[in-house]
Enzyme design. Structure first.
Site, mmCIF file in Angstrom:
data_model
loop_
_atom_site.group_PDB
_atom_site.id
_atom_site.type_symbol
_atom_site.label_atom_id
_atom_site.label_comp_id
_atom_site.label_asym_id
_atom_site.label_seq_id
_atom_site.Cartn_x
_atom_site.Cartn_y
_atom_site.Cartn_z
ATOM 1 C CG ASP A 81 -0.293 -0.451 2.504
ATOM 2 O OD1 ASP A 81 0.958 -0.419 2.578
ATOM 3 O OD2 ASP A 81 -1.002 -0.834 3.441
ATOM 4 C CG ASP A 119 -8.643 -1.484 12.059
ATOM 5 O OD1 ASP A 119 -7.702 -2.201 11.661
ATOM 6 O OD2 ASP A 119 -9.032 -0.474 11.442
ATOM 7 C CD GLU A 162 -8.451 0.800 8.105
ATOM 8 O OE1 GLU A 162 -8.415 -0.164 8.897
ATOM 9 O OE2 GLU A 162 -7.730 1.802 8.238
ATOM 10 C CG HIS A 214 -5.708 -2.505 9.099
ATOM 11 N ND1 HIS A 214 -5.854 -1.163 9.385
ATOM 12 C CD2 HIS A 214 -4.398 -2.780 9.324
ATOM 13 C CE1 HIS A 214 -4.684 -0.663 9.756
ATOM 14 N NE2 HIS A 214 -3.787 -1.625 9.733
HETATM 15 P P1 PGA Z 1 2.381 -1.388 12.737
HETATM 16 O O1 PGA Z 1 1.192 -1.384 11.687
HETATM 17 O O2 PGA Z 1 3.360 -2.423 12.284
HETATM 18 O O3 PGA Z 1 2.969 -0.003 12.650
HETATM 19 O O4 PGA Z 1 1.796 -1.697 14.058
HETATM 20 C C1 PGA Z 1 0.636 -2.594 11.289
HETATM 21 C C2 PGA Z 1 -0.533 -2.344 10.371
HETATM 22 O O5 PGA Z 1 -1.251 -1.346 10.547
HETATM 23 O O6 PGA Z 1 -0.773 -3.182 9.480
#
Ligand code: PGA
Length: 263
Positions: free
Chosen positions: A67, A136, A143, A138
Site C-alpha cells: 500500500d 482493528d 479496514e 486490518h
Molecule cells: P504497525 O502497523 O506495524 O505499525 O503496528 C501494522 C498495520 O497497521 O498493518
C-alpha cells in the site's frame, strides 16, 4: 495456519527474517510482497545484516508493496516509498527496476490499480507476502467492512488507523485520509503469507485473526481461508489466544518434521 509464538519482538524479527531468507535462497527470483509500519523494522534490519554479513542475494527478486498513502510522493519522508528505501532497499542489492510500490500521486487511480494487479500477475504472482496487522484487524489498508474479495483500490482509512499512524507524523491532521491498497482478494492469491504482530495492543486483533469467525469486520480473519499462512507473534501479542499451548505443540511438531526427527 501455523502459529509461531516467540518470547519477544527480537526473536519474532529473527524468525521472520529466517523464513524470508529461506524463500530467497530456495528461489532466487522470488516475488516478495513487502509491508511497512513499525512491526517489520526488526525483520528488515536482520535481512540487511544477512545481506552484509552472509551475502544474502536480493538481485533477482521482484518486489510489490502492499500500500501507499494517497497524496504522498516518493520523496515524502512519511511515504511508504521513502520507508522502503530507507529501511531496506537502500541497504541490499535489490534491482530498482524490479521494485513496485503503489503510486500515491497516481492521476488516474483506477487505471493505476488495474495496472498494479496486472503487474503482479505478469511477475507470476507473489511467492511470499509479508503482512502486519492493525489494531482493528486490518491487513494492508483493508479496514473493517472491506470486501474479502477486494482488489487493489483507493481506500479510506479508519479512525483507529489514523490515530495509530499519527505517531509517524507531526500531528494527527497530517495523516493522509486515503491510501492505495492491495485488496484482501489480492493478498489471498499470494502463494505463502507471513504475518507478524508484536505487543499487547495487537492481542485482540491476533485473537480475532486466529480464533474468531471469518468476517469482513476483521479482514485478517480471511487468512483462515488460505492454505499456507505463518503467523509469528510475540508472547504479548499472543496473550489473548485460547489455544496457545496447542499452537506451541503444533509448532514443535513442524520443527521436528523440518529437522527430519521422528515425532
Ligand atoms: P504497525 O502497523 O506495524 O505499525 O503496528 C501494522 C498495520 O497497521 O498493518
Amino acid at each position: 495456519m501455523r502459529v509461531i509464538i516467540t518470547k519477544d519482538y527480537d526473536e519474532m524479527s529473527k524468525e521472520a527474517a529466517r523464513i524470508i531468507a529461506k524463500q530467497i535462497k530456495e528461489k532466487p527470483d522470488s516475488v516478495i510482497g513487502f509491508a511497512t509500519g513499525g512491526t517489520p523494522l526488526g525483520t528488515y534490519k536482520e535481512l540487511i545484516r544477512m545481506h552484509k554479513e552472509g551475502g544474502l542475494d536480493f538481485s533477482k527478486i521482484t518486489t510489490f508493496n502492499l500500500d501507499e498513502y494517497y497524496g504522498l510522493g516518493p520523496d515524502h519522508p512519511q511515504s511508504y516509498h521513502y520507508y522502503m528505501f530507507e529501511n531496506l532497499f537502500n541497504h541490499v542489492n535489490v534491482d530498482p527496476k524490479k521494485i513496485h510500490i503503489p503510486d500515491g500521486l497516481a492521476k488516474d487511480v483506477e487505471a493505476f490499480c488495474k495496472k498494479y494487479e496486472e503487474e503482479i500477475k505478469k511477475a507470476g504472482g507473489i511467492d511470499l507476502q509479508i503482512l502486519g496487522i492493525g489494531r482493528d484487524g486490518h491487513i494492508a489498508f483493508n479496514e473493517p467492512g472491506s470486501s474479502l474479495a477486494s482488489r487493489t483500490r483507493l481506500v479510506a482509512l479508519a479512525e483507529e488507523t489514523i490515530k495509530d499512524n499519527a505517531r509517524f507524523f507531526e500531528k494527527e491532521e497530517d495523516v493522509p485520509r486515503y491510501a492505495l491498497s492491495m485488496g484482501v482478494g489480492t493478498i489471498l492469491e499470494a502463494k505463502k503469507i507471513l504475518l507478524l504482530a508484536s505487543g499487547e495492543s495487537k492481542a485482540d486483533a491476533v485473537a480475532a485473526l486466529i480464533e474468531g469467525p471469518v468476517t469482513s469486520q476483521v479482514t485478517a480473519s480471511a487468512l483462515q481461508l488460505h492454505p499456507d499462512v505463518t503467523v509469528i507473534i510475540d508472547e504479548a501479542a499472543a496473550s489473548k489466544l485460547k489455544r496457545k499451548s496447542y499452537y506451541k505443540f503444533v509448532d514443535k511438531m513442524y520443527r521436528m518434521l523440518e529437522e527430519k526427527k521422528s515425532l
